[in-house]
Scaffold this motif. Structure first.
Motif, PDB file in Angstrom:
ATOM      1  N   MET A   1       5.928  -5.357  -4.447  1.00  0.00           N
ATOM      2  CA  MET A   1       4.786  -4.462  -5.037  1.00  0.00           C
ATOM      3  C   MET A   1       3.438  -4.797  -4.183  1.00  0.00           C
ATOM      4  O   MET A   1       3.016  -5.805  -3.822  1.00  0.00           O
ATOM      5  CB  MET A   1       4.559  -4.959  -6.426  1.00  0.00           C
ATOM      6  N   ILE A   2       2.790  -3.474  -3.993  1.00  0.00           N
ATOM      7  CA  ILE A   2       1.903  -3.230  -3.247  1.00  0.00           C
ATOM      8  C   ILE A   2       0.530  -3.024  -4.013  1.00  0.00           C
ATOM      9  O   ILE A   2       0.499  -2.353  -4.755  1.00  0.00           O
ATOM     10  CB  ILE A   2       1.638  -2.139  -2.121  1.00  0.00           C
ATOM     11  N   THR A   3      -0.354  -4.210  -3.750  1.00  0.00           N
ATOM     12  CA  THR A   3      -1.550  -4.311  -4.933  1.00  0.00           C
ATOM     13  C   THR A   3      -2.758  -4.692  -4.269  1.00  0.00           C
ATOM     14  O   THR A   3      -2.813  -5.216  -3.008  1.00  0.00           O
ATOM     15  CB  THR A   3      -1.430  -5.251  -6.179  1.00  0.00           C
ATOM     16  N   GLY A   4      -3.972  -4.667  -4.775  1.00  0.00           N
ATOM     17  CA  GLY A   4      -5.230  -5.179  -4.301  1.00  0.00           C
ATOM     18  C   GLY A   4      -5.492  -4.893  -2.889  1.00  0.00           C
ATOM     19  O   GLY A   4      -5.572  -3.327  -2.551  1.00  0.00           O
ATOM     20  N   MET A   5      -5.795  -5.813  -2.128  1.00  0.00           N
ATOM     21  CA  MET A   5      -5.918  -5.807  -0.725  1.00  0.00           C
ATOM     22  C   MET A   5      -4.941  -5.159   0.180  1.00  0.00           C
ATOM     23  O   MET A   5      -5.371  -4.635   1.234  1.00  0.00           O
ATOM     24  CB  MET A   5      -6.637  -6.825  -0.198  1.00  0.00           C
ATOM     25  N   ASP A   6      -3.994  -4.958  -0.397  1.00  0.00           N
ATOM     26  CA  ASP A   6      -2.683  -4.758   0.484  1.00  0.00           C
ATOM     27  C   ASP A   6      -2.491  -2.920   0.229  1.00  0.00           C
ATOM     28  O   ASP A   6      -1.540  -2.392   0.856  1.00  0.00           O
ATOM     29  CB  ASP A   6      -1.475  -5.224  -0.004  1.00  0.00           C
ATOM     30  N   ALA A   7      -3.476  -2.384  -0.614  1.00  0.00           N
ATOM     31  CA  ALA A   7      -3.352  -0.880  -0.861  1.00  0.00           C
ATOM     32  C   ALA A   7      -3.328  -0.009   0.360  1.00  0.00           C
ATOM     33  O   ALA A   7      -2.654   1.060   0.465  1.00  0.00           O
ATOM     34  CB  ALA A   7      -4.507  -0.650  -1.800  1.00  0.00           C
ATOM     35  N   TYR A   8      -3.921  -0.491   1.336  1.00  0.00           N
ATOM     36  CA  TYR A   8      -3.826   0.159   2.891  1.00  0.00           C
ATOM     37  C   TYR A   8      -2.228   0.389   3.224  1.00  0.00           C
ATOM     38  O   TYR A   8      -2.171   1.353   3.990  1.00  0.00           O
ATOM     39  CB  TYR A   8      -4.642  -0.316   3.586  1.00  0.00           C
ATOM     40  N   LEU A   9      -1.256  -0.547   3.083  1.00  0.00           N
ATOM     41  CA  LEU A   9      -0.154  -0.320   3.319  1.00  0.00           C
ATOM     42  C   LEU A   9       0.569   0.807   2.846  1.00  0.00           C
ATOM     43  O   LEU A   9       1.640   1.368   3.238  1.00  0.00           O
ATOM     44  CB  LEU A   9       0.764  -1.515   3.122  1.00  0.00           C
ATOM     45  N   GLY A  31       4.188   7.670  -5.864  1.00  0.00           N
ATOM     46  CA  GLY A  31       3.219   8.706  -5.837  1.00  0.00           C
ATOM     47  C   GLY A  31       3.425   9.855  -4.976  1.00  0.00           C
ATOM     48  O   GLY A  31       2.978  10.944  -5.062  1.00  0.00           O
ATOM     49  N   ALA A  32       4.486   9.889  -4.321  1.00  0.00           N
ATOM     50  CA  ALA A  32       4.955  10.912  -3.441  1.00  0.00           C
ATOM     51  C   ALA A  32       5.690  11.998  -4.187  1.00  0.00           C
ATOM     52  O   ALA A  32       6.661  11.526  -4.824  1.00  0.00           O
ATOM     53  CB  ALA A  32       5.803  10.556  -2.053  1.00  0.00           C
ATOM     54  N   ALA A  33       5.432  13.234  -4.185  1.00  0.00           N
ATOM     55  CA  ALA A  33       6.543  14.255  -4.846  1.00  0.00           C
ATOM     56  C   ALA A  33       7.812  14.390  -4.424  1.00  0.00           C
ATOM     57  O   ALA A  33       8.764  14.710  -5.194  1.00  0.00           O
ATOM     58  CB  ALA A  33       5.693  15.373  -4.420  1.00  0.00           C
ATOM     59  N   ILE A  34       8.076  14.164  -3.102  1.00  0.00           N
ATOM     60  CA  ILE A  34       9.392  14.113  -2.339  1.00  0.00           C
ATOM     61  C   ILE A  34       9.360  13.016  -1.446  1.00  0.00           C
ATOM     62  O   ILE A  34       8.411  12.859  -0.696  1.00  0.00           O
ATOM     63  CB  ILE A  34       9.537  15.627  -1.500  1.00  0.00           C
ATOM     64  N   VAL A  35      10.354  12.397  -1.330  1.00  0.00           N
ATOM     65  CA  VAL A  35      10.714  11.254  -0.428  1.00  0.00           C
ATOM     66  C   VAL A  35      11.956  11.685   0.561  1.00  0.00           C
ATOM     67  O   VAL A  35      12.882  11.857  -0.138  1.00  0.00           O
ATOM     68  CB  VAL A  35      10.897  10.089  -1.147  1.00  0.00           C
ATOM     69  N   ARG A 120      17.374   3.027  -4.278  1.00  0.00           N
ATOM     70  CA  ARG A 120      16.012   2.215  -4.704  1.00  0.00           C
ATOM     71  C   ARG A 120      14.784   3.230  -5.039  1.00  0.00           C
ATOM     72  O   ARG A 120      14.183   3.035  -5.990  1.00  0.00           O
ATOM     73  CB  ARG A 120      15.696   1.453  -3.307  1.00  0.00           C
ATOM     74  N   LEU A 121      14.616   4.255  -4.238  1.00  0.00           N
ATOM     75  CA  LEU A 121      13.779   5.175  -4.484  1.00  0.00           C
ATOM     76  C   LEU A 121      14.168   5.896  -5.771  1.00  0.00           C
ATOM     77  O   LEU A 121      13.096   6.127  -6.533  1.00  0.00           O
ATOM     78  CB  LEU A 121      13.763   5.955  -3.361  1.00  0.00           C
ATOM     79  N   ALA A 122      15.296   6.387  -6.036  1.00  0.00           N
ATOM     80  CA  ALA A 122      15.696   7.048  -7.167  1.00  0.00           C
ATOM     81  C   ALA A 122      15.548   6.332  -8.449  1.00  0.00           C
ATOM     82  O   ALA A 122      14.889   6.724  -9.404  1.00  0.00           O
ATOM     83  CB  ALA A 122      17.266   7.509  -7.124  1.00  0.00           C
ATOM     84  N   GLU A 123      15.724   5.243  -8.429  1.00  0.00           N
ATOM     85  CA  GLU A 123      15.667   4.108  -9.632  1.00  0.00           C
ATOM     86  C   GLU A 123      14.238   4.035  -9.894  1.00  0.00           C
ATOM     87  O   GLU A 123      13.802   3.907 -11.097  1.00  0.00           O
ATOM     88  CB  GLU A 123      16.265   2.690  -9.098  1.00  0.00           C
ATOM     89  N   ALA A 124      13.512   4.280  -8.785  1.00  0.00           N
ATOM     90  CA  ALA A 124      11.888   4.114  -9.097  1.00  0.00           C
ATOM     91  C   ALA A 124      11.290   5.483  -9.524  1.00  0.00           C
ATOM     92  O   ALA A 124       9.846   5.627  -9.989  1.00  0.00           O
ATOM     93  CB  ALA A 124      11.157   3.511  -7.664  1.00  0.00           C
ATOM     94  N   GLY A 125      12.046   6.508  -9.693  1.00  0.00           N
ATOM     95  CA  GLY A 125      11.493   7.850 -10.125  1.00  0.00           C
ATOM     96  C   GLY A 125      11.373   8.714  -8.976  1.00  0.00           C
ATOM     97  O   GLY A 125      10.798   9.887  -9.456  1.00  0.00           O
TER      98      GLY A 125
END
Length: 258
Positions: A1-9, A31-35, A120-125
């Protein structure tokens, strides 16, 4: 999980993002519409060859007893390892075997790289498409035609694995990702991250003779030395496929026209 100061990643200030493997998918996919998932040697190449034949393809993480059960429950053929092909098990991750088999309606395609990232991506929606050099141009057209104003696209180069299990960036996946990204550029999509722009530039460098580049890269030489040169030749069929495999539920099927 990318949070806080790591958001630039997350490359979140860019509309078009690109990264490597499962960790990269976790970073830039949300957050991407298509991967777009890219695994040129050989998951997404095998996927596009199967999709060209109209087959429904189920990505699966590992080839084990659970995969056997998974395939049996869905009335699907389970792709075996290249070296395990036999008259009773004629289909493997090798695109050549998928092209050669007489009939193929449903296929379970295990892969620790492309399949793992896709699931992995599909399971994340996420909305996930399979991209190889064979369908990169068609996938870019489909994506550009479907992308809402301001929506983001993420591209995941699956990579390979070192013997210790760590991610090995694979240049063929960089080129495949770059071919798709170059297609987006040609469709007028802007806002590429530096990582995405670098992948597009890498593809432009080999575009004049991508076949020779594939045959000479580490992944290509590995397959050729093992007797699977035809798989590399099929992977080099840039633009040969107009089918865009879309992961819907647990399987890939041809995407509808934009």
């Amino acid at each position: 999980m990318i949070t806080g100061m790591d958001a630039y990643l997350t490359q979140g200030t860019y509309r078009v993002r690109c990264d490597w493997g499962p960790p990269g998918a976790d970073a830039v996919g949300p957050g991407a519409a298509i991967v777009a998932v890219v695994d040129v040697l050989s998951f997404t190449t095998a996927l596009t060859v199967a999709a060209d034949r109209g087959a429904e393809v189920f990505p699966y993480r590992w080839r084990d007893e659970r995969a056997e059960t998974f395939a049996a429950e869905r009335g699907a053929v389970l792709a075996v390892g290249r070296s395990q092909v036999s008259p009773g098990r004629p289909v493997s991750l090798s695109p050549a075997t998928i092209r050669a088999v007489a009939r193929l309606d449903r296929l379970v395609l295990p892969s620790p790289n492309g399949s793992t990232v896709s699931r992995r991506l599909a399971e994340a929606g996420a909305t996930v498409i399979g991209v190889s050099l064979r369908n990169a141009s068609a996938a870019a057209r489909w994506t550009a035609g479907r992308l809402p104003d301001g929506a983001a696209v993420a591209v995941i180069a699956s990579g390979e694995r070192w013997p210790d299990g760590s991610l090995r960036p694979a240049v063929e996946d960089l080129w495949g990702a770059g071919a798709f990204l170059q297609g987006l550029i040609e469709q007028g999509v802007t806002g590429l991250s530096p990582e995405a722009a670098a992948a597009a530039a890498a593809y432009r460098h080999v575009e004049p003779d991508v076949r020779a580049a594939l045959l000479d890269c580490v992944g290509g030489r590995e397959l050729v030395s093992g007797g699977y040169r035809q798989d590399v030749e099929i992977a080099a069929e840039h633009g040969a496929s107009t089918v865009v495999p879309l992961l819907s539920g647990e399987s890939f099927r041809p995407a509808p026209a934009p």
